[in-house]
Design an enzyme around this catalytic site. Sequence first.
Site, PDB file in Angstrom:
ATOM      1  N   HIS A 144       6.708  -3.365   0.977  1.00  0.00           N
ATOM      2  CA  HIS A 144       6.923  -1.696   2.060  1.00  0.00           C
ATOM      3  C   HIS A 144       7.457  -1.511   1.691  1.00  0.00           C
ATOM      4  O   HIS A 144       8.786  -1.156   2.187  1.00  0.00           O
ATOM      5  CB  HIS A 144       6.701  -2.773   3.001  1.00  0.00           C
ATOM      6  CG  HIS A 144       5.173  -2.974   3.602  1.00  0.00           C
ATOM      7  ND1 HIS A 144       3.758  -1.976   3.605  1.00  0.00           N
ATOM      8  CD2 HIS A 144       4.795  -4.191   3.005  1.00  0.00           C
ATOM      9  CE1 HIS A 144       2.826  -3.790   3.872  1.00  0.00           C
ATOM     10  NE2 HIS A 144       2.974  -4.720   3.432  1.00  0.00           N
ATOM     11  N   GLN A 170      -2.554   0.916   8.389  1.00  0.00           N
ATOM     12  CA  GLN A 170      -2.193  -0.030   8.212  1.00  0.00           C
ATOM     13  C   GLN A 170      -2.409  -0.209   9.836  1.00  0.00           C
ATOM     14  O   GLN A 170      -2.647  -1.858  10.253  1.00  0.00           O
ATOM     15  CB  GLN A 170      -0.043   0.158   8.347  1.00  0.00           C
ATOM     16  CG  GLN A 170       0.211  -1.136  10.062  1.00  0.00           C
ATOM     17  CD  GLN A 170       0.607  -2.091   9.100  1.00  0.00           C
ATOM     18  OE1 GLN A 170       1.958  -2.231   8.472  1.00  0.00           O
ATOM     19  NE2 GLN A 170      -0.241  -3.075   9.710  1.00  0.00           N
ATOM     20  N   ASP A 192       7.141  -8.247  -0.143  1.00  0.00           N
ATOM     21  CA  ASP A 192       6.751  -8.065   1.116  1.00  0.00           C
ATOM     22  C   ASP A 192       7.549  -7.162   2.294  1.00  0.00           C
ATOM     23  O   ASP A 192       7.612  -6.017   1.581  1.00  0.00           O
ATOM     24  CB  ASP A 192       5.787  -9.469   1.560  1.00  0.00           C
ATOM     25  CG  ASP A 192       4.787  -9.081   2.397  1.00  0.00           C
ATOM     26  OD1 ASP A 192       4.623  -7.742   3.018  1.00  0.00           O
ATOM     27  OD2 ASP A 192       4.587  -9.673   3.841  1.00  0.00           O
TER      28      ASP A 192
HETATM   29 FE   FE2 Z   1       2.494  -6.451   3.365  1.00  0.00          FE
END
Ligand code: FE2
Length: 423
Positions: A59, A152, A309
């Site tokens: 991200h 998201q 991540d």
């Molecule tokens: Fe993620």
Amino acid sequence: MTDLLIKNATLPDGRTGIDIACNKGLITGLEPGITTEAGQEIDAGGLLVAPPFVDPHFHMDATLSRGTPRMNVSGTLLEGIALWGELKEIQTIDMIIERALAYCDLAVAKGIGAIRTHVDTCDDPLTGVQALLQVREQVKPYLDLQLVAFPQDGVLRDPTAMDNTIRALDMGVDVVGGIPHFERTMADGTASVTALCEIAAERGLMVDMHCDESDDPLSRHVEMLAFETTRLGLQGRVTGSHLTSMHSMDNYYVSKLIPLMVEAGLHALPNPAINIMLQGRHDTYPKRRGMTRVRELRDAGLNVGFGSDCMMDPWYSLGQADMLDIAWMALHVGQLSSMDDMRWCFDAVTENSARIMGLEGYGLAIGKPAHFNLLHASDPIDAIRQRATRLKVVRAGKVIAETPAPIAALSLPNRPGSANPIV
Ligand code: FE2
């Protein structure tokens, strides 16, 4: 005459004494005993030369924001999502670009050659999308950056997320993302998977969904992801990220689910450091650790990679752009401790993750781009054990990053019959 010649390398498959010739950005020789004049010659001294690390789940619009506007006190996924909502209100395109470029510099120094980053597509200005499209162009000479349109707040739960996600794809975002377990209901989660897979099929794009990032054993959206992948002919182009609910699922149900995933040719993508940090937060003891069933998925024939991540963001305060940290964590959490399993963990952060991203020309072979790392390790297991120093990072036949060998380190080859310590 060649541009770069690496002498006496060990390769991840165990071949030793290999020379690697690179010319005009490509690998032109890969065998023992290459004798040619070279613009630059590097003696690998028997150390490991491996293709670049690949981080297939990150991200970048959130990275390096830790503490802005506040810390995640509970440490949970849900507080992280709420905190990200606060950060989105105040961050600008320039702020995201500055942080992302700083992260890319670090990642390259750590031998990462490709990153797939999710980018939030819920906000009307698409601030993160605008920023990361610029970053993707800027880093192209030294890093392959792939963007995932990631609603998201839920593509159905958020009133403008669907329109904005489609706008992001129109602007050039590469992959379709989603988050079915965060939609309001199971039914909406199911509908979101169908809608997003259909968008990907129409546009000829890959899919990578945050799927069932939950301890709820009844979070079964991966079942629908597999179904839609097969129905729409998307086999090989769809990735289920996280899949943590599989950790908690009933074994009988899993015995039906995994063959469906195999039939769909899904890629499975746990994020070991984040999964073990965020999952099981509502448990006392025994405490679930949340990483999906790596061994079972791999043994059934699925391609499994590992992602990092997060780094220093609303969800995770640590991290150092090191895919060997991620492999090390996965190895422990998954109890992947046999020699074959440990070697496979190295593959998971290189070859397997490259397959997830669909990287063309990845790997060490004549005719492929001369992208690779010289690691201060004797072999892949040793690399994971030490989180080995990236002595040289080579991109298109040029050294683009260097780190000195550690003063105190001992590499004992794991190969049977070999007994030459490399200090
Ligand atoms: Fe993620």
